[in-house]
Design a protein around this motif. Structure first.
Motif, short mmCIF file in Angstrom:
data_model
loop_
_atom_site.label_atom_id
_atom_site.label_comp_id
_atom_site.label_asym_id
_atom_site.label_seq_id
_atom_site.Cartn_x
_atom_site.Cartn_y
_atom_site.Cartn_z
N GLY A 58 -28.29 22.44 -13.55
CA GLY A 58 -29.14 23.43 -14.19
C GLY A 58 -28.74 24.86 -13.91
N TRP A 59 -29.76 25.69 -13.59
CA TRP A 59 -29.56 27.12 -13.43
C TRP A 59 -30.35 27.62 -12.23
CZ3 TRP A 59 -26.24 29.67 -16.66
CH2 TRP A 59 -25.85 28.97 -17.81
N ARG A 60 -29.76 28.58 -11.53
CA ARG A 60 -30.46 29.19 -10.41
C ARG A 60 -30.84 30.61 -10.80
NH1 ARG A 60 -27.69 28.21 -5.06
NH2 ARG A 60 -26.10 29.66 -5.84
N ILE A 80 -33.45 27.05 -19.15
CA ILE A 80 -33.91 28.44 -19.12
C ILE A 80 -34.05 28.95 -20.55
CG2 ILE A 80 -33.31 30.81 -18.50
CD1 ILE A 80 -33.92 29.32 -16.05
N VAL A 81 -35.13 29.68 -20.80
CA VAL A 81 -35.26 30.44 -22.05
C VAL A 81 -35.37 31.91 -21.67
CG1 VAL A 81 -36.59 30.85 -24.15
CG2 VAL A 81 -36.45 28.53 -23.22
N LEU A 100 -29.42 26.75 -21.83
CA LEU A 100 -29.75 28.18 -21.85
C LEU A 100 -30.00 28.63 -23.29
CD1 LEU A 100 -30.07 30.87 -20.34
CD2 LEU A 100 -27.61 31.25 -20.67
N TRP A 101 -31.23 29.08 -23.54
CA TRP A 101 -31.64 29.56 -24.86
C TRP A 101 -32.04 31.04 -24.76
CZ3 TRP A 101 -32.33 24.66 -23.20
CH2 TRP A 101 -32.07 23.61 -24.09
N VAL A 102 -32.05 31.72 -25.92
CA VAL A 102 -32.46 33.12 -25.98
C VAL A 102 -33.47 33.27 -27.11
CG1 VAL A 102 -31.74 35.51 -26.22
CG2 VAL A 102 -30.18 33.85 -25.19
N ALA A 103 -34.62 33.87 -26.81
CA ALA A 103 -35.67 34.06 -27.82
C ALA A 103 -36.00 35.53 -27.95
CB ALA A 103 -36.92 33.28 -27.42
N GLY A 104 -36.47 35.91 -29.14
CA GLY A 104 -36.93 37.27 -29.36
C GLY A 104 -35.86 38.23 -29.82
N ASN A 156 -37.70 16.95 -16.03
CA ASN A 156 -39.07 17.43 -16.14
C ASN A 156 -39.30 18.84 -15.60
OD1 ASN A 156 -38.87 17.04 -13.42
ND2 ASN A 156 -40.83 15.94 -13.21
N LYS A 157 -38.27 19.69 -15.64
CA LYS A 157 -38.52 21.06 -15.22
C LYS A 157 -37.82 22.04 -16.15
CE LYS A 157 -39.43 23.83 -11.23
NZ LYS A 157 -39.47 23.93 -9.80
N ALA A 158 -38.59 22.93 -16.72
CA ALA A 158 -38.06 23.95 -17.62
C ALA A 158 -38.61 25.29 -17.21
CB ALA A 158 -38.43 23.64 -19.07
N CYS A 159 -38.03 26.34 -17.74
CA CYS A 159 -38.49 27.68 -17.37
C CYS A 159 -38.35 28.63 -18.54
CB CYS A 159 -37.66 28.20 -16.20
SG CYS A 159 -37.79 29.97 -15.92
N ALA A 160 -39.30 29.53 -18.70
CA ALA A 160 -39.16 30.61 -19.67
C ALA A 160 -39.19 31.92 -18.92
CB ALA A 160 -40.30 30.57 -20.70
#
Length: 441
Positions: free
Chosen positions: A113-115, A128-129, A395-399, A436-440
């Motif tokens: 994942g990502w730190r 991550i978003v 890894l996504w980017v929104a907005g 089962n773990k995501a983050c925005a």
């Protein structure tokens, strides 16, 4: 599938963000309540909430002659905060949503994942978003440290030192300028305000929200900037000849933009952004009737003057500021004022982003700048490209940072559609990985 979702946001309340959480009570939405659509499945939810909560009745100044209501932006922030609290209290997936009141400064790929770094602390997430807002304004002059030069009008208390009779020169003539003028007049300011921008363009007034649905660019859009402009003008003339308004054509283009934008050759999209975007912005990001009326009042009464020209530099002293500029078609000169306010709008160069996480991610090759220089490079599903040109897993980017792909991801309905696409992409990825773990952010 229950998820553990962290929303990393240093502000005390979730949902409002910069646009609706850093504004004054005098600032209004630039569209009426029934156009603030968070979900296409419930298009009237905010308008209904505004009535049932009593906020509409508390704000008679928001009502316009056509019966529309332009609410205060802070009120919409309250509505969004309520939506987030409702999702935290219970949601169909049974997911746990936690508010992490910290500022994310770094992001790096690790095994699985990502730190995300918060100073000396860090936490690891599977997905991550990046949902950061606009950066601080670009500075159109050599940086000058002086109390009478306001580089960012959105900083808390930025306008507090301006006396009611102080003269002001403003750089930039878009919606930020409108907000500053509204704030100043609400505080009792009666001094002269000079506004200077490259073209002297100001946000056009709202005039209905009908959609002219015959653009037909989804499948075969114009292939050059010139063709697009000529076809747009032709269609506006046709609509106006039938008694319609140009706003309906712009509304239709806005709705269809994500379908045809990437079908225009990249070179021509770059020309559109460079040459036509300033005109698009003032017609697309229109002003509320109350704001348009105030600007017209100011020009009529003489306390507001809007000019076009090139700004060369700014100097300051205890006696005020001196802005060197050349009016369009004129000779180089100087405007002297008590204060200067920078209203040039967000800095699109992510290498200079006011968000540390964006600057570091770019420098580390985690993300890359899009080809149009508008933000972060993403694909159709909102997934970020790394510096090596490969899609970053998880890894996504929104907005607004992802607006180069769709052409416009700033208005609420546009962002909502984009976020739905990202949510569907993220859900598919989660189903594949059974994590089962995501983050925005």
């Amino acid at each position: 599938m229950p998820l553990a979702i962290d929303i990393i946001e240093p502000r005390p309340a979730l949902g409002a963000g910069l646009a609706y959480g850093s504004c004054g009570t005098e600032h209004r939405l630039n569209v009426p309540a029934d156009r603030m659509i968070v979900s296409r499945d419930a298009p009237s939810d905010f308008a209904d909430w505004l009535r049932t909560s009593g906020e509409e009745a508390k704000d008679p100044r928001g009502r316009t002659e056509d019966g529309s209501h332009y609410p205060r932006r802070a009120v919409f922030g309250q509505y969004m905060a309520q939506l987030v609290r409702g999702a935290q209290a219970g949601n169909v997936s049974g997911s746990a949503i936690r508010h992490v009141r910290k500022s994310a400064e770094t992001i790096e790929p690790v095994e699985g994942g990502w730190r995300v770094g918060f100073g000396d602390e860090h936490e690891t997430y599977r997905n991550i978003v990046l949902a950061v807002t606009h950066s601080r304004p670009a500075i159109p002059w050599a940086k000058v440290e002086a109390p009478n030069i306001i580089e960012d009008p959105w900083e808390k208390g930025a306008l507090d030192a301006i006396a009611p009779d102080a003269s002001i020169v403003i750089a930039g003539s878009g919606l930020t300028m409108c907000d500053v003028v509204v704030s100043l007049r609400e505080r009792g300011h009666r001094g002269k305000i000079n506004v200077i921008s490259r073209r002297g363009l100001t946000p056009r007034p709202q005039n209905g929200f009908a959609v002219f649905g015959k653009i037909g660019w989804q499948d075969t859009p114009p292939q050059t900037a010139s063709e697009l402009l000529l076809d747009l003008r032709r269609q506006i003339r046709a609509v106006e000849a039938e008694g319609g308004v140009w706003q309906s054509v712009l509304n239709a283009i806005r709705e269809q933009l994500p379908q045809f934008w990437t079908k225009i050759p990249l070179r021509e999209r770059a020309r559109i952004v460079k040459h036509l975007r300033p005109y698009w912005d003032v017609h697309r990001f229109r002003a509320a009737p109350q704001v348009s009326a105030l600007l017209e009042q100011g020009k009529t009464e003489g306390w507001l003057e809007i000019s076009s020209g090139r700004i060369h530099g700014l100097t300051a002293s205890n006696n005020g500021v001196r802005m060197e500029w050349t009016p369009r078609g004129g000779k180089r000169g100087v405007v002297v004022a008590d204060f200067a306010v920078n209203c040039t709008g967000p800095d699109a160069n992510i290498a200079r982003s006011s968000h540390a996480i964006i600057r570091r991610a770019l420098a580390d090759g985690v993300i890359r700048r899009d080809a149009l220089g508008m933000g972060i490079d993403v694909d159709a599903r909102g997934r970020a490209y790394g510096g090596d040109g490969e899609l970053q897993s998880g890894l996504w980017v929104a907005g607004p940072m992802a607006r180069a792909y769709t052409g416009d991801a700033t208005g609420l309905p546009d962002v909502s559609d984009q976020v739905r696409t990202i949510a569907e992409s993220l859900a598919a990825a989660l189903a594949d990985r059974h994590r089962n773990k995501a983050c925005a952010i």
